[in-house]
Structure formats: structure tokens, C-alpha cells
Design an enzyme around this catalytic site. Sequence first.
Site, PDB file in Angstrom:
ATOM      1  N   LYS A   1      36.594  39.556  35.269  1.00 13.39           N
ATOM      2  CA  LYS A   1      37.546  38.759  36.041  1.00 13.39           C
ATOM      3  C   LYS A   1      38.908  38.893  35.379  1.00 13.39           C
ATOM      4  O   LYS A   1      38.994  38.898  34.142  1.00 13.39           O
ATOM      5  CB  LYS A   1      37.082  37.301  36.063  1.00 13.39           C
ATOM      6  CG  LYS A   1      37.930  36.389  36.945  1.00 13.39           C
ATOM      7  CD  LYS A   1      37.350  34.972  37.014  1.00 13.39           C
ATOM      8  CE  LYS A   1      38.175  34.062  37.912  1.00 13.39           C
ATOM      9  NZ  LYS A   1      37.609  32.707  38.016  1.00 13.39           N
TER      10      LYS A   1
ATOM     11  N   SER B   1      36.983  30.801  42.504  1.00 18.09           N
ATOM     12  CA  SER B   1      38.037  31.761  42.296  1.00 18.09           C
ATOM     13  C   SER B   1      37.556  33.134  41.827  1.00 18.09           C
ATOM     14  O   SER B   1      38.309  34.098  41.896  1.00 18.09           O
ATOM     15  CB  SER B   1      39.015  31.210  41.257  1.00 18.09           C
ATOM     16  OG  SER B   1      38.366  31.088  40.000  1.00 18.09           O
TER      17      SER B   1
ATOM     18  N   SER C   1      33.871  27.914  40.322  1.00 17.26           N
ATOM     19  CA  SER C   1      34.406  29.257  40.563  1.00 17.26           C
ATOM     20  C   SER C   1      33.471  30.415  40.269  1.00 17.26           C
ATOM     21  O   SER C   1      33.774  31.551  40.609  1.00 17.26           O
ATOM     22  CB  SER C   1      35.703  29.455  39.773  1.00 17.26           C
ATOM     23  OG  SER C   1      36.762  28.772  40.394  1.00 17.26           O
TER      24      SER C   1
END
Lengths: 95, 486, 483
Positions: free
Chosen positions: B76, B151, B175
Site C-alpha cells: 500500500k 482505503s 481499511s
Amino acid sequence: MSLDRSDVERIAHLARLAMNENEAPEYTESLNSILTLIDQLQATSTDGVEPLAHPMDAVQRLRADEVSELNQRDALQACAPAVENGLFLVPKVIE
Amino acid sequence: MFNLTLSELSNALSRGEFSSLELTQAFLDRIKRLDTQYNSFITLSEEHALQQAKAADTLRATGQATALTGLPIAHKDLFCTQGIRTSCGSKMLDNFISPYNATLVERLNLAGMVTLGKTNMDEFAMGSSNESSYYGPVKNPWDLDRVPGGSSGGSAAAVAARLVPAATGSDTGGSIRQPAALCGITGLKPTYGRISRYGMVAYASSFDQAGPMTRTAEDAALLLQVMAGEDPLDSTCATQAVPNFSASLNDSLLGLRIGLPKEYFAEGTDPVILERVREAIAEFEKLGATVKEISLPKTQLSIPAYYILAPAEASSNLSRFDGVRYGHRCDSPKDLEDLYKRTRAEGFGAEVKRRIMVGTYALSEGFYDAYYRKAQQIRRMIQQDFIQALSEVDVIMAPVTPCSAFRLGEKNSDPVSMYMEDIFTLSLNLAGLPGMSIPCGFADNLPVGLQIIGNYFDEAKLLNVAHQYQQVTNWHQQSPANLSEG
Amino acid sequence: MEWEVVIGLEIHAQLATNTKIFSGASTAFGAEPNTQACAVDLALPGTLPVFNENALRMAVMFGLAVNSEIGKRSVFDRKNYFYPDLPKGYQTTQLAEPIVGPGYVDIETDDGDTRRVRIHHAHLEEDAGKSLHEDFHGMSGIDLNRAGTPLVEIVSEPDMRSSKEAAAYARKIHAIITTLGICDGNMAEGSMRCDCNVSIRPKGQATLGTRTELKNINSFRFIERAINTEVARQIDLIEDGGRVIQETRLYDPDKNETRSMRSKEEANDYRYFPCPDLLPVIIDDAYIDAIRAELPELPDARRARFIEQYGLSDYDAGVLSSDRAQADYFETVAELTKNAKLSANWITGELARLLNQADMTVKQSPVSADQLAGLINRIQDNTITGKIAKNVFELLWNEGGSADEIIAAKGLKQVNDTGAIEAAIDQVIAQCTTQVEQYIAAEPDKRGKMLGFFMGQVMKLTQGKANPGQVQGVLKQKLDQRC
């Protein structure tokens, strides 16, 4: 509790966010809808409840006082927007 | 090879079916070919990956390979990677190349894993749909008109689309779990503090927790093993011993006590999702588990408490983005205030600015007690609810989300409706508990996630429970029908 | 109207740790810009603080030295504001739960009384970097080497009533922190910084007047001057019908005036909240007791002992105990010479004079305690006179060596030979007939004073080497014989 435009402008200033004429009403509206959501808390009694600052029930660890970081100025300033003689440059600081 | 899990690929590498270099090149080619439709990567680190793959092949040839050596992974884009851009999905860090590695990146590198690139995400991890990224939204591989969740939407979509066998994610309010559910993969948010936060760009420090996003619980165990553990660079990283997570995967679930919080099965959730979750629970009963209803009465308060505390921390954490030392800087600032205000107004997107302002307000003079302190008290009450519940059951099961993947743009204009997406996930972040999302079926051809919640530092139990379910079901093996190649 | 001055001090002391409070970067003074600012100090994304155990230990030492309750649980908070020398956009500090709770120190006033100054609390925090204002094409340069240096901020109650008391309090704090070895106390380099909160009120009024905060005071002398200047300004202002505004004012030592800091005028809202990157610092009695057991003798105790053990005056004892290195130096000299009074005189006299001239501290003195003791011992055994000793001391200072070597090399040994002394006296009496006549003519009780002239002449003749006691005796005898 509802915010008016001058409240939002004050908050934006504290947070150092520029806001133009068009944005101010938008932010005022969306901040108010968020405030309505978070104001739901007020209905719940929390008398005598100890605030929880952190989910970790632990104590601060301590670091030995030994130098572990040596000079890496060039690498650390590689992404800096404005540097001269090893100094970060900013518009004139007035004291 | 794209359909193989980490552990299957590991076996194939050790059998010599292909080299890490071949594997890496194949995945890189696949990303370049297919990711135009998903937009799940922000940066592809091809050269870096090929070097790592060569080094991994050398390790393997000299008998020094671990289970993860030579296996591809994506990070990420909020984990700092030395020499590779770390943007956080923000214009603010569009030009930021970290001079250091996050602890978890360092650990996965040391284990020999190959970083293919950095995945797309909501800007500064603030969002539940991946639409707040400066680099554009990510598309859900199951339906390109729909969001992947957020996210960690890029990581979830990339794993679901078989662009990478595993990815890292971070979970501040759901997330990891929510995009895992919406994309039909396995996602684990460990206990707060289980994995070092050093080098993970902070959103809300007392909530943020990194975790693995994989196709199976078995793979999640492999990754967690390397990611978890004490870090002298993070004061909030737990010192608890790290057990062997793979060793207990096959423990029997006979006698497992499952709690079902009635508040999570109430009206407001898509009935099909509740049905899938109940079917999954029935599977567990077949495996010998017992089920009882429990209550988490403060569930509804988790959203307002979270949306005070997390933005408050964020407003302070994001103050460092000021255009002085790194990152975006506005053109020709006329004075200091102009530098700050325009740099930040240009560098941050709308949702980030909203949360900074909410947090600034909640901490400001005269409102601290009514908002911040009150929310901290509610946080304690929510934690107490969980501690009480988990004294009676081993794990709690619930849906991950109230609905399956929604359409791009559907909730974009109304932040509050977007916030409601996280109703079932963010109370865990308030309490600091571990939670997992695993695929448990479909609603209208879109994946549904089952959430498994465990006690502090009991990730081994979650992984065991999830793995046993994945031994008797094949939901985790389903792949989106539109994948053009296998 | 008679005004009463009310003063409270906020003293920032940089702790003498090797590394920053939350990072492993060095705190050494004077490095090239930004070479001692690591990723944590620069607030790079993703970096996190870890607390320096030595900063904690030093803060606890301070708390014990000022009779404070030590916070067994202390918490770091964030103070949020934007400034280019503050990389994170917040300062990590302690607000509600500081490491050092209420305490006090006693100061000595000019009239010999002691006054107790209460300490409200002392907390740990991180220092900011520096803005350099040389012109970089109209920009300022930021050096973050100092960012993250551990500070203990010592906040007094408004217990001081004059600028002298304020300076005495600051000197006492300075003596304590340097004795503890937790701060080098260098005000010119900013290791110890002093902000003064000053207000005035009509004598007898209970409520406090509006205060101003004076910054940029970098010596004890300036504490007095800045406060006096500000008090005069406030009195003028009020007596002219004006009002004091609560504000921060900068002291300008060149102009000896204070002026408003406009940049700090804007009302701040610091949005304090507990730092979520740090956990509560918990210490127990065993930890505190172990530190207490290792505390050095503190200035007040040492001062009392100097009076008691060495028979020093209040003044000498106070001066010598105010600095640990100086007090150690004194004790070494006193030990070696067995003459505390003479040792104290030399240290507060000649040594202090030359150190002052050279802008040095005792630690940097070119004359060691051993060397000075060697010199004093030669005075005591009458090898040299006190006058010659001053010359020998300057030679020790400039050229090194031992007093004995210098005395031998330069032939400075005192003349104790009665024959030689008598000869010199006879010569002086023979030459100074006028003065001898005056001596004889004088009233007997005036003659003592007149002896000095003949003493001087004899010493001159013997190049200062004649034993002054002997000279005086023989001289008096010979002159009185003529009366």
C-alpha cells in the site's frame, strides 16, 4: 452546535488551509453534516468514565542515550523543495 | 501461476518449476497488461523488483531461502519504501521518495520478498471507496463500475485481480477488512500494536494498524509471521511474544464459542449479506462450534466517537506537510502564511481537508471536553463492551459491511453516508482488537465478507478459524469472471 | 503611588544528553546545519518518537533537587502550531501530567534573608530548530540541528518581588542544574534560557496586575536590566493613564528596551491533546530512590558545609558553591593547603579576575587546583610574599609549570636574612631623611600609618622579596629608637 462561515474560516486558518469563495459554503455544509453525526455522542452519559487515550495498555519504552543516527543530510534533503548551504529555505521569518 | 496462493507459489519455487525472476517478470507483465482497467497500482517498481528476484534466486540456490523468498508482494502506498515513491495517494507526496524503509517493508525484504510496486489508496487512507486518491479511483475487479472499497482498495483489487498474490494494507477504521470484503479476498487487521507503525505514514496514530491482504488465511499467517513483533523504533509496538501462526491453523474448532452481536444483525444491512453471514455461521456449527447471541450496545456510537478522535489525531499528524522539508510546495509564496495555506490547500484533496478541519475543531479551545474527551470516554465504554463479550465467547462473527460494493460516485457527494460504510469495522479500531474479513459468498454476483473478531493478540485463533472455514468452502477460490487470462 | 513588582520565571534548560529526546541524533553544539537532524527530527512521513531514558533520569534528578513530588505517571502532549522551526507542526511537551510536580528553592536576598520561591512544576519537552535570518535572496534558512534537543522547562510561581530576586533565583537554578550535571548552563549559547513574566500592582493590592512575558534574555545581568526596564515602562504606562496589555516582549540588550513581538500577538489555540505516538511514562519508587541515592551534594548543602567546615564567610561560601566545578576546585585547593580562607581569597580574587578577563569557566582554567595550591603553600611557608605570588600566578597562567619552578628560575624567593633586611632598612632610613623627621615629629598614634611609606621603599629596594613581617618589625624598632 452548528458552524457558520466565519467559524469555518477560523478553523481553516488554524489548520493553515487556504479556502476560496466557492469552497467556504461547501465546507460549511459538509462540516455541519459531520457535526450533526458526531453530536449523537452528547446524548450518552459518560459520567465517571475514564477517557481512553490509547488502546494499548502499556507503558512508554525507553531508548538508551546512544547516538544511532549519523549525518545523512544529502539523502534527507533530496526531496526538499528549496535548500541552500544545507538550510531549508522559507519565506522570511519575522519575529 | 496467477491463481496460485503464496504457499503454493512457494512450493513451486522450491520444486524449481520456475525461478523468482520468471515469476516476477510474469506478474509485472500481467500488471502492465491488465491494470489499466483497475488502476490498482500507483507505482510499478520493475527494476527494483527484478533485482530483488535475482537476489532471491541466488539465496534459493545457496539454500538460504525462507518460505517467502522470491515471492511477489505489493505495498500500500503509505508504507515508506527506500528509493521508490511513497505518495499516500496524495498530490502532497507525489514527488516524495522515502530515504528509508518502513519496518514492515524492511522485514519482508529481509525475508526475500519481491516488491512489485505500490498500490493505490484513498488519500492518506481517508476513505471507504478509493475515490479520494489523487491518482484516480480503483475499479472493483468483480464489476468495473463499482468501488473496491477503501482505503486499501488498490491492494484488495490487485489481489482479487490476480495481479499480485498478496499485498500489505492498513486499517484505521476498516481499511483492510472492508475492501477485502468488497473484493472477495482475505484481510487481517491485527491487534493494535502487533505490527510496527514505523514508516507507515500516519493517519490516526492510536488506530492505525498494518496487516496482510491475501487470498487465504494460510497466506495471511505466513505474512503476519514476518510482519509482527516488537520494534525499537515504535513506542506503541507491542512487546508480546509472536506465536507460530501457521502451527495452529489446523486446530479443531470443536467447542469454539461464537458470539453474534445482535446490533450487527439489525435492520439497515442488506438482507442478502445477513443471509450469507448466517450460512457461514452454519458451516462453523457443522465444524463443532457453538453460537450464542451477545450484545455490543454502544455500536452506534462508534461512528461519532471515531469521527472525532481519528480526525483530531489526523489534524495534528498532517501538520508536518507544510512545504518546507519535502513534498508539494506552492509556487512563489509571498510569505510564510501563504506558503502554508496554499501548499496545504493545493496538496490535500477535499476529504483530507474536511477531516483536518473536523479534527482541528474538535481539539479547539472550548470544545475539547465536549468532543474529544467525551469521545475518549465513549471509546472506553466500547472497549469495555468488547472485553465483556469476549469473556463469554472465543470469537465474534458479524458482517463486514452493511452492503456490497457500491457504484463509483454513488456515495461520493455525501461524506456522512460514506462514513456509515464502516459501522461494523471501526469499533474494533476504537478498542484495538484484531479482526478479519474472509469471503463467504455473493450478493448479486458481488462478494460478501464475514468478519471474525478475536481477543487481544489472538490473531492465531482468527487465522485458525478462517483457515478451517476455507478448508470446507471455496468462496476464497472464486475469481472475477471478467479476468481475461487465468 | 508605591508599586510592587511581581515576577515569575520560566527557565528552559537543555539537558546534557548525548542524543535528542525522541531520536538517536547527536545534540552536540555547533555542527554544520542539518547534519544532526535525522529522519525523526525532520518529521519525515512515517517516523515515530522513542523516549530517551537519560532525559527522564535528568528530569527526575532536577525534581529531587528542588524538593518536588516526582510524577510517577507522566504523559506527553502535543502543542499544535505552525512554525518553520517546528518540523512536525506540533511540539511534544507535557501539560496535565508533568514529570516534576510542585517544589521550591530558597534564595538569599541582599539583606541576608532567605526567600522561598515555589516551583509550580517542571516538564520535559523538545526544543525547536533555528531560523537564520541572513539574507538568502529574501528568504530565511532553517537549521533543525537543535530540533528535538531535550528541554526541561521550569515554571516558578510569581514569588519574586524584585529584579534582584529574579536574578538570584535564576542563579540558584543555574547552580542546581550545573551541580547536577544535567545542563551546561551556558546562557550565551542558549543552553539555559529565561523568560520573565513581569507585572506590577499597587503595594497592598492582592490581585495580580496584567503581565508581560519578556524573551531573549541571555545573561543574569540582562535579567535584572530587562525587568527594571520593563517595570519602568509599565509604571510610566499606568501612571500616564494607560493599560498594560498581556503580550510577549522581546528584550533588546543593545538599546536596553523591550518591544512587542507582533508575530506572536495573534491569539493562539494550541489544541493540546495527548500524543498518541507515545505512551504514559511510568516510574516507581525504586527508580526514584536509586536516582536520589546518586545525587551529588547540592549547592545549598555545600554552601552550609563550606561555612561550617571551612569557616568561610556567607558571601565566599555562596559564590564558591554556586558552580560545581568551582566548588570542587576550591575543595581541592583547601585540602592541599589546609588554609581555606586563603584558598577562597585566591579563587574569588585572582583566579576569578583572570577567568573573567579570558571569558572562561573554572573547568577551562589553565591553572589547575594543584598548581594554585602549590603557590599558596609557598606563601604560607614564607618562601614568597603575597605580592610576588601574584606575579607567579600570572606566570603559571601564561606559561604553566609549578610555583616552585618559577620561584627558582626567576629568583623570587623571599629574603628572610635579618642581616640583608637590616641593611636595606638602614639604607632607606639614610636616604629618606625628610620622612624620618616627619615620623619623629608625629604623634605616636599616627606613626603606625606612616610606617607604610618606609615598608614600600624597603620592598621596592628588595624587589618585593623581603619578608614583609620581618621588615615591619625591624623598621618599627629602628625608627622608634630615633624618637
